[in-house]
Design a protein around this motif. Structure first.
Motif, mmCIF file in Angstrom:
data_model
loop_
_atom_site.group_PDB
_atom_site.id
_atom_site.type_symbol
_atom_site.label_atom_id
_atom_site.label_comp_id
_atom_site.label_asym_id
_atom_site.label_seq_id
_atom_site.Cartn_x
_atom_site.Cartn_y
_atom_site.Cartn_z
ATOM 1 N N ALA A 99 13.126 14.257 5.067
ATOM 2 C CA ALA A 99 13.471 15.095 6.277
ATOM 3 C C ALA A 99 14.859 15.208 6.996
ATOM 4 O O ALA A 99 15.174 16.024 7.198
ATOM 5 N N GLY A 100 15.160 13.817 7.034
ATOM 6 C CA GLY A 100 16.280 13.725 7.701
ATOM 7 C C GLY A 100 17.579 14.280 6.513
ATOM 8 O O GLY A 100 18.683 14.783 7.035
ATOM 9 N N ASN A 101 17.487 14.083 5.388
ATOM 10 C CA ASN A 101 18.392 14.631 4.458
ATOM 11 C C ASN A 101 18.068 16.277 4.114
ATOM 12 O O ASN A 101 18.889 16.763 3.458
ATOM 13 N N GLY A 102 17.055 16.663 4.586
ATOM 14 C CA GLY A 102 16.619 18.124 4.157
ATOM 15 C C GLY A 102 16.598 18.888 5.716
ATOM 16 O O GLY A 102 17.613 19.069 6.672
ATOM 17 N N PRO A 103 15.433 19.458 6.038
ATOM 18 C CA PRO A 103 15.290 20.327 7.266
ATOM 19 C C PRO A 103 15.373 19.658 8.730
ATOM 20 O O PRO A 103 15.701 20.297 9.620
ATOM 21 N N GLY A 104 15.529 18.398 8.722
ATOM 22 C CA GLY A 104 15.531 17.682 9.918
ATOM 23 C C GLY A 104 14.193 17.464 10.697
ATOM 24 O O GLY A 104 14.087 17.117 12.044
ATOM 25 N N TYR A 105 13.242 17.925 10.145
ATOM 26 C CA TYR A 105 11.579 17.973 10.545
ATOM 27 C C TYR A 105 10.676 17.569 9.758
ATOM 28 O O TYR A 105 10.936 17.755 8.286
ATOM 29 N N LYS A 135 18.689 -3.098 -0.261
ATOM 30 C CA LYS A 135 18.865 -1.927 0.211
ATOM 31 C C LYS A 135 17.506 -1.150 -0.493
ATOM 32 O O LYS A 135 16.859 -1.335 -1.309
ATOM 33 N N THR A 136 17.417 -0.100 0.325
ATOM 34 C CA THR A 136 15.901 0.582 -0.071
ATOM 35 C C THR A 136 16.278 1.823 -1.388
ATOM 36 O O THR A 136 17.473 2.626 -1.090
ATOM 37 N N PRO A 137 15.517 2.319 -1.854
ATOM 38 C CA PRO A 137 15.635 3.370 -2.651
ATOM 39 C C PRO A 137 15.799 4.720 -1.856
ATOM 40 O O PRO A 137 15.185 4.711 -0.669
ATOM 41 N N GLY A 138 16.245 5.819 -2.357
ATOM 42 C CA GLY A 138 16.600 7.096 -1.871
ATOM 43 C C GLY A 138 17.659 7.213 -0.826
ATOM 44 O O GLY A 138 17.677 8.157 -0.041
ATOM 45 N N GLY A 139 18.348 5.789 -0.600
ATOM 46 C CA GLY A 139 19.517 6.208 0.480
ATOM 47 C C GLY A 139 19.151 5.773 1.944
ATOM 48 O O GLY A 139 17.803 5.196 2.063
ATOM 49 N N ALA A 140 19.803 6.125 2.983
ATOM 50 C CA ALA A 140 19.380 5.605 4.297
ATOM 51 C C ALA A 140 18.277 6.299 4.700
ATOM 52 O O ALA A 140 17.958 7.433 4.307
ATOM 53 N N GLY A 141 17.589 5.545 5.814
ATOM 54 C CA GLY A 141 16.579 6.206 6.396
ATOM 55 C C GLY A 141 16.182 5.273 7.633
ATOM 56 O O GLY A 141 16.801 4.285 7.747
ATOM 57 N N TYR A 142 15.160 5.653 8.229
ATOM 58 C CA TYR A 142 14.707 4.862 9.358
ATOM 59 C C TYR A 142 13.256 5.068 9.688
ATOM 60 O O TYR A 142 12.683 5.795 8.951
ATOM 61 N N TRP A 143 12.779 4.140 10.318
ATOM 62 C CA TRP A 143 11.295 4.111 10.508
ATOM 63 C C TRP A 143 11.085 3.223 11.923
ATOM 64 O O TRP A 143 11.470 2.062 12.079
ATOM 65 N N GLY A 157 0.648 -1.183 -0.072
ATOM 66 C CA GLY A 157 0.108 0.074 0.105
ATOM 67 C C GLY A 157 0.751 1.192 -0.105
ATOM 68 O O GLY A 157 1.816 1.246 0.148
ATOM 69 N N PRO A 158 0.243 2.454 -0.022
ATOM 70 C CA PRO A 158 1.036 3.525 -0.139
ATOM 71 C C PRO A 158 1.582 4.217 1.349
ATOM 72 O O PRO A 158 2.368 5.087 1.306
ATOM 73 N N THR A 159 0.829 3.683 2.169
ATOM 74 C CA THR A 159 1.267 4.171 3.479
ATOM 75 C C THR A 159 2.957 4.031 4.007
ATOM 76 O O THR A 159 3.369 4.805 4.577
ATOM 77 N N ALA A 160 3.213 2.689 3.665
ATOM 78 C CA ALA A 160 4.734 2.431 4.057
ATOM 79 C C ALA A 160 5.686 3.194 3.345
ATOM 80 O O ALA A 160 6.639 3.716 4.022
ATOM 81 N N VAL A 161 5.396 3.536 2.216
ATOM 82 C CA VAL A 161 6.304 4.358 1.270
ATOM 83 C C VAL A 161 6.132 5.852 1.967
ATOM 84 O O VAL A 161 7.186 6.345 1.815
ATOM 85 N N PHE A 162 5.039 6.206 2.110
ATOM 86 C CA PHE A 162 5.062 7.582 2.802
ATOM 87 C C PHE A 162 5.654 7.609 4.135
ATOM 88 O O PHE A 162 6.427 8.696 4.266
ATOM 89 N N ARG A 163 5.570 6.793 4.987
ATOM 90 C CA ARG A 163 6.358 6.779 6.050
ATOM 91 C C ARG A 163 7.948 6.964 5.925
ATOM 92 O O ARG A 163 8.580 7.757 6.363
ATOM 93 N N ALA A 164 8.026 5.933 5.085
ATOM 94 C CA ALA A 164 9.783 5.596 4.693
ATOM 95 C C ALA A 164 10.356 7.181 4.052
ATOM 96 O O ALA A 164 11.170 7.554 4.295
ATOM 97 N N THR A 165 9.659 7.548 2.944
ATOM 98 C CA THR A 165 9.953 8.808 2.522
ATOM 99 C C THR A 165 9.951 9.969 3.014
ATOM 100 O O THR A 165 10.722 10.957 2.883
ATOM 101 N N THR A 166 9.015 10.086 3.937
ATOM 102 C CA THR A 166 8.844 11.286 4.687
ATOM 103 C C THR A 166 10.002 11.630 5.732
ATOM 104 O O THR A 166 10.888 12.487 5.769
ATOM 105 N N LEU A 167 10.360 10.442 6.405
ATOM 106 C CA LEU A 167 11.657 10.478 7.204
ATOM 107 C C LEU A 167 12.832 10.280 6.441
ATOM 108 O O LEU A 167 13.855 11.282 6.855
#
Length: 436
Positions: free
Chosen positions: A219-225, A306-314, A206-216
């Protein structure tokens, strides 16, 4: 959020844990706040998912014969939230130790006076046992109170079905699979190729897991929030990191590449026993959920890349001690033990919850871990490398309310109840309502 498998502690680890108890907890049964711990006591621990603590409880009780531990567990964070909200609002009912997930920690950081200050129970000496950012997130903004001790973090990978990939003439080797999708756009394009070859299965749950993953990730690679800035003002509609994550998730819903399921729901759990979808963004703790719900059906079929978009967490949590407890000192000692490097190693061995302790992450039992269920994938190495690139993200007190509201919009697009062109406007409206 965690529904995790259980494994037994090795004899060697059990010996280490027993030896560490006298150091970590001292065996002093006095209570510096209220009540007396000199007689037999029962400590209740409130958790969600599977933290991997069962064997640890037994080890603790063996070293502390005056202590009995009762765990109260629900399957998901969504079940857990209303319970802890009621306990903290009414001032009664909470366990002696409670788990605070990253999404709800900011809310209770605003209610820090309802929790024991773990600095008063030896917490000042524990900072070295945690990643700096994980430690800091458990400390109040003024630096005066240690509200929670970190448990796990959730470095993010991508789980995929090797057998379905083979049907689609896609690579199945985890290194080659990871090279298919350096970006989320490449991941989407791969999904389109997959569904052309295997029309009976969807690319994503579904789209929800992608949304959680890409949001973090963003945000981690950008403003930090993400949804809220560091002053806890709602910035959902003005933060490019959020808009980019929403647009990425929307593409999968628009292109009918998902099964339109929300993670952890009964339909999602059932789908893991079928050929319903081929990929799933998976933080380390998700592996246990896949194994639990997919069972024998999925053994050897799933792997990790590996996940697309580089490192992340959830995901990831902290253990805190509500002031409601009658055994503050004993509860603090238990929380310290469970989150110690030795405790985190044991929890990882039991439940795949990746440690927030650098010492634990470097332990051979973690760093060298392989998963037989996932084709002997070197999960310790994979998630360890991903964890090294994690950048923390500030979450506001209403983060979970906003996230849930926006995910409902994304689900409605895939189900045909919401026009894609109007989805962002609808999401902004829902986010504002949820943030009130």
């Amino acid at each position: 959020m965690r529904a995790i498998m259980r494994r037994g502690l090795s004899t060697a680890m059990a010996a280490v844990l027993v030896g560490s108890l006298s150091v970590a907890c001292g065996g002093d049964d006095g209570d510096g706040d209220k009540g007396s711990d000199s007689g037999p006591i029962e400590l209740t621990v409130d958790v969600f998912g599977e933290p991997g603590y069962d064997a640890l409880y037994k080890q603790y009780e063996q070293s502390h014969p005056n202590v009995k531990i009762k765990q109260r567990k629900v399957s998901t964070l969504d079940e857990y939230k209303p319970r802890i909200q009621q306990w903290m609002a009414t001032g009664s009912g909470a366990g002696d130790v409670v788990m605070l997930e990253e999404g709800i920690l900011p809310l209770y950081m605003q209610q820090k006076t309802k929790f024991v200050n773990l600095f008063d129970h030896g917490g000042k000496d524990l900072e070295k046992n945690f990643l700096p950012w994980k430690w800091q997130m458990g400390v109040s903004p003024d630096g005066k109170q240690l509200v929670g001790l970190g448990t796990d973090i959730g470095p993010l990978a991508m789980c995929y079905r090797k057998d379905l990939f083979k049907k689609a003439d896609l690579p199945t080797d985890r290194e080659e699979v990871g090279q298919l999708w350096a970006t989320w756009d490449q991941f989407l394009a791969t999904g389109q190729k997959f569904q052309e070859k295997v029309p009976g299965a969807k690319w994503l749950d579904g789209p929800t897991a992608v949304f959680r993953a890409t949001t973090l990730q963003n945000a981690g690679n950008g403003p930090g929030y993400s949804f809220f800035d560091k002053s806890d003002n709602l910035v959902f509609d003005s933060n490019p990191a959020v808009k980019q994550a929403f647009d990425t998730s929307l593409k999968f819903a628009e292109n009918k590449l998902t099964a339109d399921m929300s993670i952890f729901t009964p339909p999602w759990q059932t789908a893991l026993k079928r050929n319903t979808f081929a990929t799933l963004p998976c933080p380390s703790w998700m592996l246990g959920g896949i194994e639990e719900f997919s069972g024998d059906f999925g053994k050897g079929k799933w792997d990790v890349a590996k996940t697309p978009g580089g490192a992340g967490y959830w995901g990831g949590s902290w253990l805190a001690v509500p002031k409601q407890t009658k055994h503050a000192k004993a509860a603090a000692e238990l929380a310290e033990f469970l989150t110690s490097p030795e405790g985190q190693v044991a929890a990882y061995k039991a439940a795949n919850v990746f440690p927030s302790s650098p010492q634990a992450a470097q332990d051979p039992a973690v760093a060298g871990a392989k998963s037989a269920y996932f084709g002997d994938a070197p999960v310790g190495k994979i998630f360890g490398e991903l964890a090294a690139g994690v950048k923390p993200v500030h979450l506001g007190p209403k983060n979970e309310d906003v996230r849930a509201a926006v995910e409902n919009v994304l689900i409605s697009v895939g189900q045909g109840r919401q026009k894609p062109g109007d989805a962002w406007t609808k999401a902004v409206d829902e986010a504002k309502k949820a943030a009130r």
